[in-house]
Scaffold this active site. Structure first.
Site, PDB file in Angstrom:
ATOM      1  N   GLY A 190      54.730  42.147  47.534  1.00  0.00           N
ATOM      2  CA  GLY A 190      54.858  43.362  48.341  1.00  0.00           C
ATOM      3  C   GLY A 190      53.546  44.087  48.527  1.00  0.00           C
ATOM      4  N   CYS A 224      54.340  49.712  36.229  1.00  0.00           N
ATOM      5  CA  CYS A 224      55.621  50.360  36.505  1.00  0.00           C
ATOM      6  C   CYS A 224      56.220  50.823  35.180  1.00  0.00           C
ATOM      7  CB  CYS A 224      56.577  49.450  37.275  1.00  0.00           C
ATOM      8  SG  CYS A 224      56.892  47.841  36.517  1.00  0.00           S
ATOM      9  N   ASP A 280      45.928  32.450  35.128  1.00  0.00           N
ATOM     10  CA  ASP A 280      45.986  33.463  34.086  1.00  0.00           C
ATOM     11  C   ASP A 280      44.879  34.483  34.350  1.00  0.00           C
ATOM     12  OD1 ASP A 280      45.955  35.004  31.806  1.00  0.00           O
ATOM     13  OD2 ASP A 280      45.675  33.324  30.411  1.00  0.00           O
ATOM     14  N   CYS A 314      48.362  39.610  39.412  1.00  0.00           N
ATOM     15  CA  CYS A 314      49.776  39.711  39.019  1.00  0.00           C
ATOM     16  C   CYS A 314      50.567  40.139  40.252  1.00  0.00           C
ATOM     17  CB  CYS A 314      49.980  40.682  37.870  1.00  0.00           C
ATOM     18  SG  CYS A 314      48.864  40.401  36.465  1.00  0.00           S
ATOM     19  N   ALA A 315      50.411  39.359  41.326  1.00  0.00           N
ATOM     20  CA  ALA A 315      50.804  39.767  42.670  1.00  0.00           C
ATOM     21  C   ALA A 315      52.272  39.579  43.001  1.00  0.00           C
ATOM     22  CB  ALA A 315      49.966  39.001  43.703  1.00  0.00           C
ATOM     23  N   ALA A 316      52.965  38.650  42.337  1.00  0.00           N
ATOM     24  CA  ALA A 316      54.355  38.343  42.720  1.00  0.00           C
ATOM     25  C   ALA A 316      55.237  39.589  42.592  1.00  0.00           C
ATOM     26  CB  ALA A 316      54.896  37.221  41.840  1.00  0.00           C
ATOM     27  N   PRO A 317      56.156  39.772  43.539  1.00  0.00           N
ATOM     28  CA  PRO A 317      56.558  38.879  44.640  1.00  0.00           C
ATOM     29  C   PRO A 317      55.781  39.061  45.949  1.00  0.00           C
ATOM     30  CG  PRO A 317      58.086  40.703  44.524  1.00  0.00           C
ATOM     31  CD  PRO A 317      57.101  40.918  43.401  1.00  0.00           C
ATOM     32  N   ASP A 349      48.923  34.978  40.461  1.00  0.00           N
ATOM     33  CA  ASP A 349      49.997  35.219  39.503  1.00  0.00           C
ATOM     34  C   ASP A 349      50.107  33.999  38.586  1.00  0.00           C
ATOM     35  OD1 ASP A 349      52.378  37.481  39.475  1.00  0.00           O
ATOM     36  OD2 ASP A 349      53.000  35.609  38.510  1.00  0.00           O
TER      37      ASP A 349
END
Length: 442
Positions: A263, A380, A308, A258-261, A282
Site C-alpha cells: 500500500g 503500527c 532481509d 518491509c513493504a508488503a502488501p 520484504d
C-alpha cells in the site's frame, strides 16, 4: 497443545471453532486460518465466520470468565476444542444477532463435526445454564476482564497513556472503518466518488486526507467500481500519511522496506510518478506476491525483491538511497481493532525482542542512506518502547542523524507523531522523520 485437523465435513460453527482453536492454542493468525476455512463456504457464511471468530477474540476475557463459572473443571486433551465451541456459543448468545434458539441448537450440533458427539449434552447444559443464571446481566468488577485485553497489554497502555488509557483501550476494541485511497494516476476523487454514488455505495470523505474515502458499511471490495482498473487501494488513513511524510521527489532512489502488501509503495509512486527508482523489499516471499498483484492492478512499475532488511549484502546494489521508508516489524498493537487476534498472539516479552530487531534494521538502513537523505521510521504500534524511546536512543547514538519534525510539538526528547487508535478514525501508528547530515561526521 495437540494440532487439530480441520473438520472433515464443513459446518459453520465447527469451522468457526477450528479458527478460534488455531489462534488461541496453536498461535496461528486469523488471516491464515480464515483463508483456509473460507474456501469451503459461500461469501455470506464466510462473513459470519469472520465476524464470530474475531468477535470471540474481542470479548475473550469475559467469555472465559463465564466459562470458568459454568464448567466444573477445564476440559483437556481432545476435549479442549469443546471449550472453544462453548466460547462461540456464549458469544452468539450475548453479542450477536443470532437467535437464542439457533445459538444453542446449532452450537450443540456442531460438536459432532468436531468428533465430540458425546459432549453435546455438556455443551447444551452449559449454554442453558448461562441463560438460566442470567450471567450476562451480572456485572464483572474487573477492569482487565472488561477491557478485553491481556493483562500485560492493559498495563502497558495504562503506563503509556495515563488518564487517556481508558479511551485508548476502548478505541482498541472498536470496529475499524474501511479506508480507500484513490489512485490519482488512474482517476480522480471526484470521478471515483461519482462512481460510488452511482453504485449506491455509502461513504464519507476525510477532512485530513485529500485522496481518501471511508466506507460507512462493509462492502465487497473487489466488486467496487474501478477495482479491476486500479482506481483505488485499501489503506487506512494513518498508513496513507507515510508517503506524504516521506515526501518523495522526482529522480530519486527510494527504498520501501518491509513493504508488503504494498500500500505504501503504491502511494509513493502516486506522490512522485517521476521518481527514478522505487524498491519494495520484504523478507516474506508469500506476502511479496501481494505486492506484485497490487502493483499490477494499480499499474505501477517498481522493483520488488525478497530480502532481509538487516542483511543488505543479499539484495542491495551498492547505490545509496535518497529516501528510505522503514515500516519496521512491530507488535501491531495499533491495529488490534482491525486484527483482534493480535492481542492474544503477542506476549509481553515480544516487545523487547521487537525493539532490538527494530534497532538493528534502523542502524543498518542508515548506512544505505545518502548524506542529506531522509529516513521515515514507522510502526503500527502504540507502545513507546518501539516508537519514541527507539528514536530517542537512535538520535543519541547517531551523530549524523537529526530530527525533521512532522508536527510542531516534536522535540529531540519527544520525537515523532504518535497516532492512537480512533484518532480521526485512523489506526494507531507512529512516525518519526530523520535526516542524515550532508557533512561527514567524525
Amino acid at each position: 497443545m495437540k494440532p487439530l485437523p480441520l473438520p472433515k465435513q464443513k459446518n459453520l460453527r465447527a469451522d468457526c471453532t477450528w479458527v478460534i482453536y488455531q489462534i488461541l492454542e496453536q498461535g496461528k493468525s486469523s488471516r491464515e486460518c480464515l483463508e483456509r476455512v473460507q474456501r469451503r463456504h459461500n461469501a455470506k457464511d464466510n462473513a459470519w465466520i469472520q465476524e464470530m471468530s474475531l468477535g470471540v477474540m474481542r470479548r475473550l476475557p469475559l467469555l472465559q470468565h463465564w466459562l470458568r463459572s459454568l464448567l466444573d473443571r477445564p476440559l483437556k486433551g481432545n476435549k479442549k476444542v469443546i471449550e472453544h465451541l462453548i466460547l462461540l456459543g456464549l458469544y452468539q448468545l450475548n453479542f450477536s444477532r443470532v437467535s437464542n434458539h439457533a445459538a444453542v441448537g446449532e452450537t450443540v450440533a456442531a460438536a459432532s463435526y468436531l468428533n465430540a458427539a458425546g459432549l453435546k449434552g455438556l455443551v447444551n447444559a452449559v449454554l442453558r445454564n448461562f441463560q438460566r443464571e442470567n450471567l450476562a446481566d451480572k456485572p464483572v468488577d474487573d477492569a482487565i476482564i472488561n477491557s478485553g485485553l491481556p493483562k500485560w497489554l492493559f498495563k502497558a497502555i495504562e503506563n503509556a497513556y495515563g488518564d487517556d488509557a481508558e479511551q485508548v483501550r476502548n478505541e482498541t476494541n472498536a470496529m475499524a472503518p474501511i479506508w480507500l485511497r484513490v489512485n490519482k494516476l488512474q482517476t480522480s476523487l471526484a470521478a471515483f466518488t461519482q462512481a460510488l454514488d452511482k453504485a449506491g455505495v455509502e461513504y464519507t470523505l476525510s477532512a485530513n486526507h485529500a485522496d481518501a474515502v471511508i466506507l460507512t458499511k462493509r462492502e465487497d471490495i473487489t466488486a467496487l467500481p474501478g477495482f479491476e482498473k486500479g482506481h483505488f487501494a485499501v489503506q487506512d488513513g494513518a498508513a496513507q500519511l507515510a508517503a506524504h511524510y516521506l515526501k518523495p521527489q522526482a529522480n530519486e532512489r527510494i527504498l520501501d522496506c518491509c513493504a508488503a502488501p504494498g500500500g505504501k509503495t503504491g502511494h509513493i509512486v502516486e506522490c512522485a510518478p517521476d521518481t527514478q527508482y522505487v524498491l519494495a523489499l520484504d523478507a516474506d516471499a508469500t506476502r511479496l506476491k501481494r505486492v506484485e498483484e497490487n502493483m499490477t492492478r494499480l499499474k505501477h512499475t517498481v522493483d520488488i525483491k525478497q530480502g532481509d532488511a538487516a542483511n543488505p549484502d543479499t539484495w542491495w546494489d551498492g547505490k545509496p538511497f535518497d529516501r528510505i521508508l522503514l515500516d519496521a516489524p512491530c507488535s501491531a498493537t495499533g491495529v488490534i481493532r482491525r486484527h483482534p487476534d493480535i492481542r492474544w498472539l503477542r506476549k509481553a516479552n515480544d516487545i523487547d525482542n521487537l525493539a532490538q530487531l527494530q534497532r538493528r534494521i534502523l542502524q543498518t538502513l542508515w548506512g544505505l542512506l545518502k548524506p542529506g537523505g531522509t529516513l521515515l521510521y514507522a510502526t503500527c504500534s502504540i507502545l513507546p518502547k518501539e516508537n519514541m524511546a527507539q528514536i530517542q536512543q537512535f538520535l543519541a547514538d547517531t551523530p549524523d542523524a537529526s530530527l525533521s519534525p512532522i508536527v510542531k510539538t516534536e522535540t529531540v526528547d519527544k520525537p515523532g507523531r504518535q497516532i492512537t487508535p480512533g484518532e480521526q478514525q485512523m489506526d494507531g501508528f507512529y512516525y518519526a522523520r530523520l535526516v542524515k547530515s550532508a557533512d561527514r561526521v567524525q
